[in-house]
Design a protein around this motif. Sequence first.
Motif, PDB file in Angstrom:
ATOM      1  N   ALA A 101      94.035  16.543  70.547  1.00 30.48           N
ATOM      2  CA  ALA A 101      93.300  15.678  71.476  1.00 30.48           C
ATOM      3  C   ALA A 101      92.090  15.113  70.718  1.00 30.48           C
ATOM      4  O   ALA A 101      91.632  15.704  69.731  1.00 30.48           O
ATOM      5  N   PRO A 102      91.586  13.972  71.140  1.00 36.85           N
ATOM      6  CA  PRO A 102      90.407  13.418  70.457  1.00 36.85           C
ATOM      7  C   PRO A 102      89.256  14.435  70.413  1.00 36.85           C
ATOM      8  O   PRO A 102      88.960  15.088  71.411  1.00 36.85           O
ATOM      9  N   ASP A 103      88.653  14.563  69.252  1.00 37.42           N
ATOM     10  CA  ASP A 103      87.499  15.455  69.022  1.00 37.42           C
ATOM     11  C   ASP A 103      87.786  16.931  69.269  1.00 37.42           C
ATOM     12  O   ASP A 103      86.869  17.712  69.469  1.00 37.42           O
ATOM     13  N   TRP A 104      89.051  17.332  69.245  1.00 37.26           N
ATOM     14  CA  TRP A 104      89.347  18.725  69.558  1.00 37.26           C
ATOM     15  C   TRP A 104      88.722  19.679  68.547  1.00 37.26           C
ATOM     16  O   TRP A 104      88.235  20.741  68.917  1.00 37.26           O
ATOM     17  N   GLU A 105      88.700  19.298  67.269  1.00 38.83           N
ATOM     18  CA  GLU A 105      88.115  20.185  66.260  1.00 38.83           C
ATOM     19  C   GLU A 105      86.603  20.317  66.445  1.00 38.83           C
ATOM     20  O   GLU A 105      86.040  21.381  66.196  1.00 38.83           O
ATOM     21  N   ARG A 106      85.958  19.263  66.899  1.00 32.65           N
ATOM     22  CA  ARG A 106      84.514  19.333  67.175  1.00 32.65           C
ATOM     23  C   ARG A 106      84.241  20.311  68.312  1.00 32.65           C
ATOM     24  O   ARG A 106      83.325  21.119  68.248  1.00 32.65           O
ATOM     25  N   THR A 107      85.083  20.246  69.367  1.00 31.91           N
ATOM     26  CA  THR A 107      84.884  21.180  70.479  1.00 31.91           C
ATOM     27  C   THR A 107      85.201  22.612  70.043  1.00 31.91           C
ATOM     28  O   THR A 107      84.552  23.553  70.501  1.00 31.91           O
TER      29      THR A 107
END
Length: 123
Positions: A19-25
């Motif tokens: 999902a978009p930005d999943w690694e950031r979360t």
Amino acid sequence: MTPCVAPPGWPAQVRPPDAPDWERTAASWLLDLCPADYRGYPGLRRHVVVLARFAVLYVEAGQAACRRGLSEARADLREVASDEVIDAAIQTFQLEESRLLGIRRAVGLVEEALRGRRYVARL
């Protein structure tokens, strides 16, 4: 396009893999689990999969501490606390052990996803 799927036990604070930005979360959630000092290590902030490994080990250390606390509580506390207080301490260790079990599963799932594993929805 395959939809983003999070398996049972996936942390609510982390978006599903891909999902978009999943690694950031994931990084944000992992840092919240670890000691605050971990935020000061640039290598952990830049390499989320390394941060995940650190988090796994940190959570496992907490699990080991709970197991030790449970096994030693009565002997270690009998001279300084009443039976009622010791029973409450044991109950607290048990609650924490249960909480950490769920967190360990969640951290492991996030680490596996960061290493490339993807999950498929089952009916």
